[in-house]
Each structure stands twice: as structure tokens, then as C-alpha cells.
Design an enzyme around this catalytic site. Structure first.
Site, PDB file in Angstrom:
ATOM      1  NE  ARG A  20      35.889  41.019  53.498  1.00 43.87           N
ATOM      2  CZ  ARG A  20      36.619  41.479  52.493  1.00 43.87           C
ATOM      3  NH1 ARG A  20      36.972  42.747  52.446  1.00 43.87           N
ATOM      4  NH2 ARG A  20      37.020  40.667  51.538  1.00 43.87           N
ATOM      5  CE  LYS A  76      38.878  41.700  32.212  1.00 44.13           C
ATOM      6  NZ  LYS A  76      39.899  42.582  32.735  1.00 44.13           N
ATOM      7  N   GLY A  79      33.275  38.304  45.867  1.00 42.36           N
ATOM      8  CA  GLY A  79      32.372  39.376  46.292  1.00 42.36           C
ATOM      9  C   GLY A  79      31.006  39.325  45.633  1.00 42.36           C
ATOM     10  N   GLY A 124      39.744  37.453  46.503  1.00 49.38           N
ATOM     11  CA  GLY A 124      41.066  37.134  45.957  1.00 49.38           C
ATOM     12  C   GLY A 124      41.749  36.025  46.733  1.00 49.38           C
TER      13      GLY A 124
HETATM   14  N1  LIG Z   1      27.608  37.785  30.355  1.00 52.37           N
HETATM   15  C1  LIG Z   1      28.215  38.816  30.951  1.00 52.37           C
HETATM   16  N2  LIG Z   1      28.589  39.914  30.246  1.00 52.37           N
HETATM   17  C2  LIG Z   1      29.208  40.942  30.851  1.00 52.37           C
HETATM   18  N3  LIG Z   1      29.514  40.976  32.165  1.00 52.37           N
HETATM   19  C3  LIG Z   1      29.172  39.916  32.911  1.00 52.37           C
HETATM   20  C4  LIG Z   1      28.514  38.792  32.343  1.00 52.37           C
HETATM   21  N4  LIG Z   1      28.309  37.885  33.322  1.00 52.37           N
HETATM   22  C5  LIG Z   1      28.812  38.428  34.446  1.00 52.37           C
HETATM   23  N5  LIG Z   1      29.322  39.640  34.221  1.00 52.37           N
HETATM   24  C6  LIG Z   1      29.908  40.572  35.187  1.00 52.37           C
HETATM   25  O1  LIG Z   1      31.026  40.000  35.824  1.00 52.37           O
HETATM   26  C7  LIG Z   1      31.249  40.729  37.022  1.00 52.37           C
HETATM   27  C8  LIG Z   1      31.828  39.832  38.083  1.00 52.37           C
HETATM   28  O2  LIG Z   1      33.027  39.271  37.645  1.00 52.37           O
HETATM   29  P1  LIG Z   1      34.211  38.894  38.658  1.00 52.37           P
HETATM   30  O3  LIG Z   1      35.115  38.033  37.870  1.00 52.37           O
HETATM   31  O4  LIG Z   1      34.742  40.140  39.280  1.00 52.37           O
HETATM   32  O5  LIG Z   1      33.400  38.012  39.748  1.00 52.37           O
HETATM   33  P2  LIG Z   1      33.739  37.624  41.264  1.00 52.37           P
HETATM   34  O6  LIG Z   1      35.003  36.857  41.289  1.00 52.37           O
HETATM   35  O7  LIG Z   1      32.525  36.998  41.899  1.00 52.37           O
HETATM   36  O8  LIG Z   1      33.825  38.992  41.978  1.00 52.37           O
HETATM   37  P3  LIG Z   1      34.887  39.633  42.972  1.00 52.37           P
HETATM   38  O9  LIG Z   1      35.983  40.137  42.064  1.00 52.37           O
HETATM   39  O10 LIG Z   1      34.054  40.736  43.565  1.00 52.37           O
HETATM   40  O11 LIG Z   1      35.326  38.609  43.951  1.00 52.37           O
HETATM   41  C9  LIG Z   1      29.900  41.285  37.449  1.00 52.37           C
HETATM   42  O12 LIG Z   1      29.992  42.669  37.559  1.00 52.37           O
HETATM   43  C10 LIG Z   1      28.962  40.864  36.330  1.00 52.37           C
HETATM   44  O13 LIG Z   1      28.067  41.883  35.942  1.00 52.37           O
HETATM   45  O1  LIG Z   2      38.583  42.998  49.899  1.00 53.44           O
HETATM   46  C1  LIG Z   2      39.506  42.179  49.784  1.00 53.44           C
HETATM   47  O2  LIG Z   2      39.518  41.281  48.907  1.00 53.44           O
HETATM   48  C2  LIG Z   2      40.600  42.195  50.813  1.00 53.44           C
HETATM   49  O3  LIG Z   2      40.302  43.032  51.874  1.00 53.44           O
HETATM   50  C3  LIG Z   2      41.923  42.551  50.174  1.00 53.44           C
HETATM   51  O4  LIG Z   2      41.910  43.863  49.699  1.00 53.44           O
HETATM   52  P1  LIG Z   2      43.019  44.334  48.643  1.00 53.44           P
HETATM   53  O5  LIG Z   2      42.678  43.635  47.343  1.00 53.44           O
HETATM   54  O6  LIG Z   2      42.897  45.828  48.555  1.00 53.44           O
HETATM   55  O7  LIG Z   2      44.361  43.891  49.158  1.00 53.44           O
END
Ligand SMILES: Nc1ncnc2c1ncn2[C@@H]1O[C@H](COP(=O)(O)OP(=O)(O)OP(=O)(O)O)[C@@H](O)[C@H]1O
Ligand SMILES: O=C(O)[C@H](O)COP(=O)(O)O
Length: 390
Positions: free
Chosen positions: A36, A197, A347, A370
Site C-alpha cells: 500500500r 460467507k 485481502g 471492503g
Molecule cells: N471451504 C472453506 N471452508 C472454510 N473456510 C474457507 C473455505 N474456503 C475459504 N475459506 C476461508 O475464507 C477466508 C477468506 O474469506 P473472506 O470472505 O474474508 O475473503 P476476502 O474477501 O478475499 O478477504 P478480505 O476480507 O481479506 O478482503 C480465508 O481465511 C479462507 O481460509
Molecule cells: O484495510 C482496509 O480495508 C482499509 O484500510 C480500511 O480499514 P477499516 O476496515 O479498519 O476501516
């Protein structure tokens, strides 16, 4: 992008407050991933070159509105200094006389880093008094914090209402890439969603079904769809409250929604758990699906290789454990090898791409998890909306 750009500002000799998203991982006083910071460099570099006096401000973590040494910006200043090849002074405050004095003493082209904006309770409340204090020492404001643009805080919104404001180069690039995907994608447009989810991503699924030619779903999310179809899913992660939604989405989407055909199931949620590949209706009782299987990787890769536009958010499995990372890696490789314009957000999917060293193969990797999802959902981002049009 229709918004006024930092390019349009006359910054020579001006005091410029730049909101960046330096919310980076820190361990033992060291920044462990400087992506970042790196991505904010074009804006910082342009302002320095054009003779501005630059003060950078960001949040770090989620301190509760008062100073907390664990979240002080010192490690970020150190890393930023290394990256800029010169010392960057970090102030212990974000407002007040110390900031005004530092700016008076700063040469043109100089850079200081202010303290964590969330050390002030006025930040997350977008308190008008705090926004006044933030704006007071400055002539101009630039927002380059795409990752925080979904937050209506004092440093993203309040201060933009008080100073002549513009978008930074990273924020512009992020919005332009997402707009390209959402408003005028070259087809076929293949979207890929994974992660934990369905409930988190319902709005995103609906929005992508409206614009994409196909939506490939992996991750734990797919098990809510499988349960809704009546398959036995063992102990896989399922959101029972969303079974009806899942049914509705499958009905409405028809062939557009592409679910896995096989999954890797494990006896328990452990890195060294006994595991095997099974068909999607064959997860043994008491076992859980933790990744998409090889046939699914092939199916998804086939769709991705024919795509002209790809949007990907969320891992295909528990990629933190090697045994369940193959699905995510397979998808990452397929996106990297395709000729499509590819936008990756979130992430975990970004971490997977970085781990494989494939970041250069993607057209755009979003710095906002997000923020990018809210934008895809069709929500207005307050930090962008507040900026004046060109
Ligand atoms: N089949 C599964 N069973 C349980 N957990 C799972 C499965 N597939 C993926 N995951 C978990 O889901 C998590 C990621 O979900 P999330 O919805 O937070 O993804 P993201 O949107 O890429 O992440 P971020 O919130 O960091 O932006 C990971 O920690 C992963 O281990
Ligand atoms: O890491 C992020 O997604 C941004 O820096 C926003 O952070 P926050 O969810 O704590 O507002």
C-alpha cells in the site's frame, strides 16, 4: 474518472494534506507488507517533484479514538523513508501547532507523516471540529486512500469539504479499473467469487450476476448453495439462514452461476488432516469441504482462458493451509495466463497472488478489500463522492 485530479492542481509551494491508506501489517516494529505504501508513491512523487509541502495522513489498525503505541505510525515512517531514499519525519500529532510548525519548516518537496488519524475520536465520527483542525494548516487536500474510501470519516470526507480537493493517482486508477469492469466490460466477462460467507457477498453476487457473463463460485460459500440444492455437505461451513437466498439466486442466474463439480474434503479443519477429492454431492458425513477439486480448477480455468475481462475476489479454499491451497493457486495461474483485463480485489486473493509472485501478470490489483466490494455492489463511496468534479 470525472473527479478533479491531483494532476489539475497547482501545488508549487502549497501545503498539501494527502490522505493515504497506510493501514499495513506491522510486526515487531517492522512493516511486513509495503504494497500500500508502494502504490501511493506515484502521487507522493508527483507532489514532491512539483514542489509541494506534503503531509501524509492515514489510519493504522482500529485504535479506539485515543493514542495507542501499538498503532503509532513510526514503523510506517521508517519504511516510507527507506522507499523514498530519505528520512521522513513522523509527527506525534495529526493536528495543531506542531503540524503548522513542521510545515513552515519543511522545504518545498519535503514530506512528513502525521500520527494515526484514529488516535482522535473525531476521525470515525467525522466530527466537524476535528475536520476544521485537520484542514487548518493546509492549502489543498488530495485523497489517494482508495482502501478507506468506503468510510465517511474526517480524513476522507470532512476535510475534503473544507479545502480545495482532488483525487490522487491511485484512487483514480482504482476507480477507473473498477468502472471499466462494471460499466463497459469487454466480453466475455467472467467473475470469480470465493471466501467464507455468502452473507458478506450477497450484494456483490447480485451485482455481478447483472453484469458478468458467468460467475464462478468457490470457497466455503459454495456449500450454502450445495445444501440449498439438497446435497449432503457434512460439516462444511454453511449459512443456514441463507438457503432460500441461495435457491433464489440459482434460479434467477441459471447457467450464469457456475458451481464446483468436485471438492477436497477433510476429516477436520487442520493443516495435516486426512483429506481426499470427492464429487460435490459426496462429502462424507462428518467431513468438511476445504477447497475446490482439480476438475473444478480445470472447469474454471477453461472459462477464465476464454474471458476478455475477469474480476476475482476471495480464495477458493483454505489457502492458508498448503493442502487446501491448490484451488486458489490454480485460479490465480489461470487469471495470470489469460489475455483478459484482470482486476483482483480482497485481502486474501491478493495475498495468494503475491505469494505466487503473479502480481505483475494481473492488470490491476486493488488496494481496497471492503472498498472494492462496496463499489462492485453499486454503493457510492463517500470518500470519492465528496470530491469535486473536474
Ligand atoms: N471451504 C472453506 N471452508 C472454510 N473456510 C474457507 C473455505 N474456503 C475459504 N475459506 C476461508 O475464507 C477466508 C477468506 O474469506 P473472506 O470472505 O474474508 O475473503 P476476502 O474477501 O478475499 O478477504 P478480505 O476480507 O481479506 O478482503 C480465508 O481465511 C479462507 O481460509
Ligand atoms: O484495510 C482496509 O480495508 C482499509 O484500510 C480500511 O480499514 P477499516 O476496515 O479498519 O476501516
Amino acid at each position: 474518472m470525472q473527479k478533479k485530479s491531483v494532476r489539475d492542481l497547482d501545488v508549487d509551494g502549497k501545503k498539501v494534506l494527502v490522505r493515504v491508506d497506510f493501514n499495513v501489517p506491522v510486526k515487531d516494529g517492522e512493516v511486513t507488507d509495503d504494497t500500500r505504501i508502494d502504490r501511493a508513491m506515484p502521487t507522493i512523487g508527483m507532489l514532491v517533484e512539483r514542489g509541494a509541502k506534503v503531509a501524509l495522513i492515514s489510519h493504522l489498525g482500529r485504535p479506539k479514538g485515543s493514542p495507542d503505541p501499538k498503532y503509532a505510525m513510526d514503523p510506517v515512517a521508517k519504511r516510507l523513508g527507506e522507499m523514498l531514499g530519505r528520512h521522513v519525519e513522523k509527527l506525534d500529532t495529526a493536528v495543531g501547532q506542531e503540524v503548522s510548525d513542521a510545515l513552515d519548516n519543511l522545504p518545498e518537496g519535503g514530506v512528513v507523516l502525521l500520527e494515526n488519524s484514529r488516535f482522535y475520536e473525531g476521525e470515525t465520527k467525522n466530527d466537524p471540529g476535528f475536520a476544521d483542525e485537520l484542514a487548518a494548516p493546509f492549502d489543498l487536500y488530495v485523497n489517494d486512500a482508495f482502501g478507506a474510501a468506503h468510510r465517511a470519516h474526517a480524513t476522507t470526507v470532512g476535510v475534503a469539504e473544507r479545502l480545495p480537493a482532488a483525487a490522487g493517482l491511485l484512487l483514480e486508477r482504482e476507480v477507473d479499473y473498477l468502472d471499466g469492469v462494471l460499466k463497459d466490460p469487454e466480453r466475455p466477462f467472467v467473475a470469480i467469487l470465493g471466501g467464507a460467507k455468502v452473507s458478506d457477498k450477497l450484494g456483490v453476487i447480485e451485482s455481478l450476476l447483472g453484469v458478468a457473463d458467468s460467475l464462478l463460485i468457490g470457497g466455503a460459500m459454495c456449500f450454502t448453495f450445495f445444501k440449498a440444492k439438497g446435497y449432503g455437505v457434512g460439516k462444511s461451513l454453511v449459512e443456514d439462514d441463507y438457503l432460500e437466498e441461495a435457491k433464489r439466486l440459482m434460479q434467477e442466474a441459471g447457467d450464469k452461476l457456475v458451481l464446483p463439480v468436485d471438492v477436497v474434503a477433510a476429516r477436520e479443519f487442520e493443516a495435516d488432516a486426512e483429506h481426499r477429492t470427492v464429487s460435490v454431492d459426496g462429502v462424507p458425513e462428518g467431513w468438511m469441504g476445504l477447497d475446490i477439486g482439480p476438475e473444478t480448477v480445470e472447469l474454471f480455468a477453461g472459462r477464465i482462458s476464454g474471458a476478455k475481462t475477469v474480476f476475482w475476489n476471495g480464495p477458493m479454499g483454505v489457502f492458508e493451509m498448503d493442502a487446501f491451497a491448490k484451488g486458489t493457486e490454480g485460479v490465480a495461474r489461470a487469471v495470470a495466463e489469460s489475455d483478459a483485463t484482470s482486476v483482483v480485489g480482497g485481502g486474501d486473493s491478493v495475498a495468494a497472488v503475491n505469494k505466487l509472485g503473479l502480481e505483475r501478470e494481473m492488470s490491476h490489483i486493488s488496494t481496497g478489500g471492503g472498498a472494492s466490494l462496496e463499489y462492485v455492489e453499486g454503493k457510492e463511496l463517500p470518500g470519492v463522492a465528496v470530491l469535486p468534479d473536474r
